[in-house]
Design a protein around this motif. Structure first.
Motif, PDB file in Angstrom:
ATOM      1  N   GLY A   1      18.003  60.807  94.204  1.00  0.00           N
ATOM      2  CA  GLY A   1      16.996  60.364  95.163  1.00  0.00           C
ATOM      3  C   GLY A   1      15.875  61.388  95.148  1.00  0.00           C
ATOM      4  O   GLY A   1      16.113  62.572  94.918  1.00  0.00           O
ATOM      5  N   ALA A   2      14.655  60.932  95.401  1.00  0.00           N
ATOM      6  CA  ALA A   2      13.512  61.845  95.288  1.00  0.00           C
ATOM      7  C   ALA A   2      12.782  61.962  96.609  1.00  0.00           C
ATOM      8  O   ALA A   2      12.688  61.006  97.375  1.00  0.00           O
TER       9      ALA A   2
ATOM     10  N   VAL B   1      20.315  63.868 103.136  1.00  0.00           N
ATOM     11  CA  VAL B   1      19.975  62.457 102.925  1.00  0.00           C
ATOM     12  C   VAL B   1      18.486  62.471 102.613  1.00  0.00           C
ATOM     13  O   VAL B   1      17.669  62.775 103.480  1.00  0.00           O
ATOM     14  N   VAL B   2      18.140  62.203 101.371  1.00  0.00           N
ATOM     15  CA  VAL B   2      16.768  62.450 100.931  1.00  0.00           C
ATOM     16  C   VAL B   2      15.799  61.395 101.441  1.00  0.00           C
ATOM     17  O   VAL B   2      14.616  61.653 101.637  1.00  0.00           O
ATOM     18  N   ALA B   3      16.291  60.196 101.651  1.00  0.00           N
ATOM     19  CA  ALA B   3      15.436  59.102 102.116  1.00  0.00           C
ATOM     20  C   ALA B   3      16.351  57.933 102.449  1.00  0.00           C
ATOM     21  O   ALA B   3      17.505  57.910 102.043  1.00  0.00           O
TER      22      ALA B   3
ATOM     23  N   MET C   1      18.697  49.247 104.125  1.00  0.00           N
ATOM     24  CA  MET C   1      19.241  49.926 105.299  1.00  0.00           C
ATOM     25  C   MET C   1      20.378  50.860 104.902  1.00  0.00           C
ATOM     26  O   MET C   1      21.465  50.829 105.483  1.00  0.00           O
ATOM     27  N   ALA C   2      20.108  51.650 103.896  1.00  0.00           N
ATOM     28  CA  ALA C   2      21.137  52.577 103.423  1.00  0.00           C
ATOM     29  C   ALA C   2      20.464  53.829 102.896  1.00  0.00           C
ATOM     30  O   ALA C   2      19.334  53.782 102.398  1.00  0.00           O
TER      31      ALA C   2
ATOM     32  N   GLY D   1      25.230  50.109  95.226  1.00  0.00           N
ATOM     33  CA  GLY D   1      25.851  48.860  95.652  1.00  0.00           C
ATOM     34  C   GLY D   1      25.755  48.613  97.142  1.00  0.00           C
ATOM     35  O   GLY D   1      26.699  48.135  97.761  1.00  0.00           O
ATOM     36  N   GLY D   2      24.616  48.946  97.713  1.00  0.00           N
ATOM     37  CA  GLY D   2      24.408  48.657  99.131  1.00  0.00           C
ATOM     38  C   GLY D   2      24.796  49.799 100.064  1.00  0.00           C
ATOM     39  O   GLY D   2      24.525  49.740 101.258  1.00  0.00           O
ATOM     40  N   LEU D   3      25.435  50.841  99.519  1.00  0.00           N
ATOM     41  CA  LEU D   3      25.850  51.972 100.345  1.00  0.00           C
ATOM     42  C   LEU D   3      25.235  53.258  99.828  1.00  0.00           C
ATOM     43  O   LEU D   3      24.890  53.365  98.655  1.00  0.00           O
ATOM     44  N   GLY D   4      25.142  54.231 100.688  1.00  0.00           N
ATOM     45  CA  GLY D   4      24.666  55.541 100.269  1.00  0.00           C
ATOM     46  C   GLY D   4      25.562  56.623 100.826  1.00  0.00           C
ATOM     47  O   GLY D   4      26.355  56.383 101.738  1.00  0.00           O
TER      48      GLY D   4
END
Lengths: 422, 448
Positions: A61-62, A207-209, A215-216, A222-225
């Motif tokens: 993630g950036a 949590v970068v973004a 909404m993750a 796959g929809g989760l972070g």
């Protein structure tokens, strides 16, 4: 020409620029390209026990800011996902072909002495120059009681370091996690355990973004972070502080430090060196621009050292440490004032509004013959530097130190309820 | 057979004409807009805002683009300037916002504010939504004469305040100079009409075309039938050269040439000379000269009586003309137009110089052979449609206060028929401000 050769905890390299243990050092192919590009050494991406871990797809993630890409990088990749034997064979092959480079192997196995006893001879057999204990990875592996789960418990750091030192002749670098309250605790533990050096910082939990459609947290798998480890230019200030703490603390003074954290240019490198680092590890900048960035790092550092009259890396390491003090040693009589170069000013008004809204109302907004003019009100200026930082024109606003007639620190200040005798 | 005068349509292929009259400055992509928006320093009390006649919060809208808030960006632009779309395309930004941009001072490369403004307003118009809604109907009805930028801006603001508006326009199509007076490649793809549709979609605005003040209706009629009148009648007259030969075939007004080209779907049916001489030094002269080239004229010479520094065309416009192969000659005053059998053959000029700070033309003559001469030496306000003596005229235009009130009660005026710079964006400001004055005056009258 300054001599950039490095001798760090017994490990030699032609320059102090190493690639950090990370995706760029996961394979022989990449490492050979890096060494051909001029890197002084690499820390091979962390090896673990077989069977290898499995990595997810969608890994980084950036954090981009105001048009600049990768101000910060966040990753959820684990250690190498290739079989141990494959990595060992490649390490051996690379070291054989590049005897002058530092080939350090990062390791992470369970907190069981037997596990360390098993893997150390295998690494030693490759001819690698040293090992780095990964007590820092703050995501994924920490859920399996490795990485930062070890690094956050000083007793474990000391224990595992001791096991390692008892079972190998290789120089041992302990990589520290910044996800702790006091960096001196794990640093001291590493030293007590017999570490030859420490390296820091590993990545910061982040949590970068957030993907506002999914909404993750990003990166989305796959929809989760999940939370990741944060690195890149944005973490440099945190790393510099921690490196400096270890360098200046009498308990750890002299412990070699490999500096890590957002190093992107020779200037960053010089800052880490003067704050106590002996070698420098780079990852995000290489992932952003490729291995060729080392060319400017080498020549830039060398030219700067020539200008400063530093002959060798050892002359640079720790140069700023005597000036890195606790707040209460700062002179409260010191004063600096903002000065605006009216010829360079482009009339953007940013200094004025920053000072007016958020500081000390010390920059007047004037009109002279219809043109804008911003003037410092010396009586109101506390020398906070904010205007100089927001000014988009280099050297337009300078901070001018005023003559100082005495030194008065907080311990001696009359306002200090616990004032010491002067 | 003597081929002269060589004036013909269809000089270029349809494909070539399509290219020549397409958008001269295509829109920014989303990526380009993002990069450019990040160049804005978000100045405080920004010089660009001060340089904009309509006072758009430029750093504010650019920040919206930078953060991906295009609806907010468009709202910021359009609340100050409902014709922000056409102003983004036709404004001489190099002497307005971009000229004042601090990046110009810093590196001579301003943030391309006009292109960014287009990016945001295009988004709004493409969205098919309206950024503003009408207040409750007031029952008031205002007549506007002239559906150019001033009239349209006034109409929209009045409609926002809940008033009903009827716009009368002399031409077959509304839009004024945006429809008839601007080079085709600046407002291609019928943009002027799309913008009018967007403006009128707020509701409460009726447009009647082919309705001429002084012929079909008088000011007195309007005053009797409506609660207030806004005059945005522009400049219907054209200055003459005042020299021999001005009535020869092949000599025409640049504004008529431009209007004819704008009325043509492709330009293919617009006749143009092989050798064209444009006389004048303003942006109309530039638009005429460049479009003459783009229609296929081989040689186009723009001749201006004084030095380049006093031309009212901006540096960017002059460079644009030169890039398009127009030769610019300065210090030459037209002396006479010569023809054979009533048809133009050549123009003779007298060379001039600056003498004691004044232009003097005493440096001998030269003659340019020409098939066509386009005159662009200025436009004139014609007071004829107004009942003479009813409204004060000042320096040849309708006298107004700073909110557009004329000397006649409840009659207002703005745009090119009033004093001030002849710019689209100034006309928009005039219309908007007059609408606020009308609203205030009518509201005050109600309250009294």
């Amino acid at each position: 020409m300054a001599d950039l050769r490095s001798l760090f905890a017994g490990i030699r390299s032609p320059n102090p620029f190493w690639l950090a243990s990370a995706p760029p050092t996961d394979k022989e192919y990449n490492v050979r390209r890096a060494l051909e590009a001029g890197w002084g050494g690499v820390v091979w991406k962390t090896l673990g026990e077989d069977p290898p871990v499995v990595n997810v797809s969608s890994r980084y993630g950036a954090f981009n800011y105001n048009g600049n890409r990768l101000v910060g990088l966040n990753n959820i990749e684990l250690i190498t996902d290739r079989p141990l034997a494959v990595n060992l064979a490649e390490i051996k092959s690379v070291k054989r072909d590049h005897p002058d480079r530092a080939i350090v192997v990062s390791l992470m196995v369970p907190c069981v002495e037997e596990s360390w006893k098993r893997i150390l001879p295998l690494v030693e057999e490759t001819g690698a120059d040293g090992i780095e204990l990964n007590f820092g990875c703050p995501h994924g592996m920490s859920e399996r009681n490795m990485g930062s789960a070890v690094g956050q418990v000083p007793e474990y750091v000391e224990m595992v370091t001791r096991w390692v030192k008892q079972n190998t002749r290789m120089p041992t670098i302990v990589k520290l996690t910044p996800n702790i309250t006091d960096i001196m605790q794990p640093a001291g533990a590493a030293l007590r355990g017999g570490a030859d050096a420490v390296s820091l910082i590993n990545t910061i939990q982040s949590v970068v973004a957030v993907d506002l459609d999914a909404m993750a947290p990003m990166p989305v798998v796959g929809g989760l972070g999940t939370h990741g480890g944060y690195c890149g230019p944005a973490v440099k200030p945190i790393a510099l502080r921690m490196v400096g703490e270890i360098a200046r603390n009498p308990d750890t003074r002299g412990l070699p430090i490999s500096g890590i954290g957002g190093i992107s240019t020779w200037r960053d490198a010089a800052e880490f060196l003067v704050m106590g680092a002996g070698t420098l590890q780079v990852c995000t900048a290489a992932m952003h621009y490729g291995f060729r960035i080392v060319e400017d790092m080498i020549t830039g550092l060398s030219n700067w050292m020539d200008q400063k009259g530093f002959a060798a890396i050892d002359d640079v390491t720790g140069r700023a440490i005597p000036n890195f003090v606790n707040w209460n040693q700062l002179n409260l009589k010191f004063k600096t004032l903002a000065k605006i170069d009216q010829d360079a000013c482009i009339k953007c008004g940013l200094c004025h509004i920053a000072c007016e809204d958020t500081s000390h109302q010390a920059i007047a907004r004037l009109r002279r013959d219809g043109t804008r003019r911003y003037e410092v009100i010396d009586e109101e200026c506390v020398g906070c530097n904010l205007c100089a930082h927001v000014c988009p024109v280099g050297d337009c606003i300078t901070m001018v130190p005023q003559p100082v007639d005495e030194v008065l620190t907080w311990p001696h200040h009359p306002n200090n309820p616990a004032q010491a005798a002067k | 057979m003597d081929p002269r005068p060589d004036i013909a349509a269809n000089r270029l292929s349809p494909h070539c004409l399509a290219i020549n009259f397409a958008d001269a400055h295509p829109p920014l992509t989303g990526g380009q807009a993002s990069i450019e928006a990040d160049r804005c320093y978000f100045c405080y009390d920004a010089p660009c805002v001060e340089a904009c006649p309509t006072g758009i919060d430029i750093p504010g809208f650019i920040r919206g683009i930078a953060t991906g808030n295009l609806a907010g960006a468009a709202h910021t632009i359009l609340e100050s300037n409902i014709l922000g779309g056409s102003c983004a395309r036709v404004c001489p930004t190099e002497i307005l916002c971009e000229g004042a941009c601090v990046r110009t001072a810093q590196e001579e490369k301003p943030v391309v504010i006009g292109a960014l403004q287009r990016h945001a307003t295009d988004w709004q118009m493409d969205s098919g939504t309206q950024p503003f809604s009408r207040a409750a109907e007031t029952g008031r009805h205002i007549a506007i004469v002239g559906a150019g930028p001033a009239g349209l801006a006034c109409a929209h603001r009045l409609a926002m305040h809940g008033h009903a508006v009827t716009i009368l326009d002399a031409r077959p199509r509304a839009g004024g100079l945006n429809e008839y007076g601007i080079a085709a490649y600046k407002l291609p793809d019928d943009f002027a009409q799309h913008e009018i549709d967007f403006i009128a979609a707020i509701g409460g605005i009726t447009i009647q075309t082919d309705r001429i003040l002084g012929r079909d209706v008088t000011l007195a009629d309007l005053e009797a039938a409506y609660d207030a009148v806004f005059l945005a009648i522009g400049q219907a007259g054209v200055r003459m050269l005042g020299i021999e030969g001005e009535n020869l075939d092949g000599v025409m007004n640049a504004v008529d040439f431009i209007a004819g080209l704008r009325a043509s779907a492709t330009g293919a049916d617009v006749p143009i000379g092989r050798r064209v001489v444009v006389i004048g030094g303003g942006n109309t002269a530039i638009d005429a000269a460049v479009q003459a080239r783009r229609l296929g004229a081989e040689e186009v010479t723009l001749v201006y009586r004084r030095g380049a520094e006093t031309m009212s065309a901006t540096g960017v416009e002059k460079a644009w003309a030169q890039t398009n192969g127009v030769t610019i000659r300065t210090w030459a005053a037209p002396l006479r137009l010569d023809g054979v059998d009533g048809t133009l053959r050549s123009v003779t000029f007298t060379r001039g110089r600056l003498h004691d700070g004044r232009p003097v033309h005493d440096q001998g003559n030269f003659t340019l052979e020409a098939d066509m001469v386009l005159k662009a030496v200025g436009q004139l306000f014609l007071a004829d449609p107004l009942d003479r003596g009813t409204i004060a005229i000042e320096n040849g235009r309708i006298a107004v206060d700073d909110q557009g009130r004329t000397t006649r009660s409840l009659v207002y005026a703005g745009g090119d028929c009033t004093p001030g710079a002849d710019l689209t964006v100034v006309a928009v400001r005039d219309g908007r401000n007059a609408a606020e004055a009308i609203h205030a005056d009518l509201t005050a009258a109600t309250g009294a």
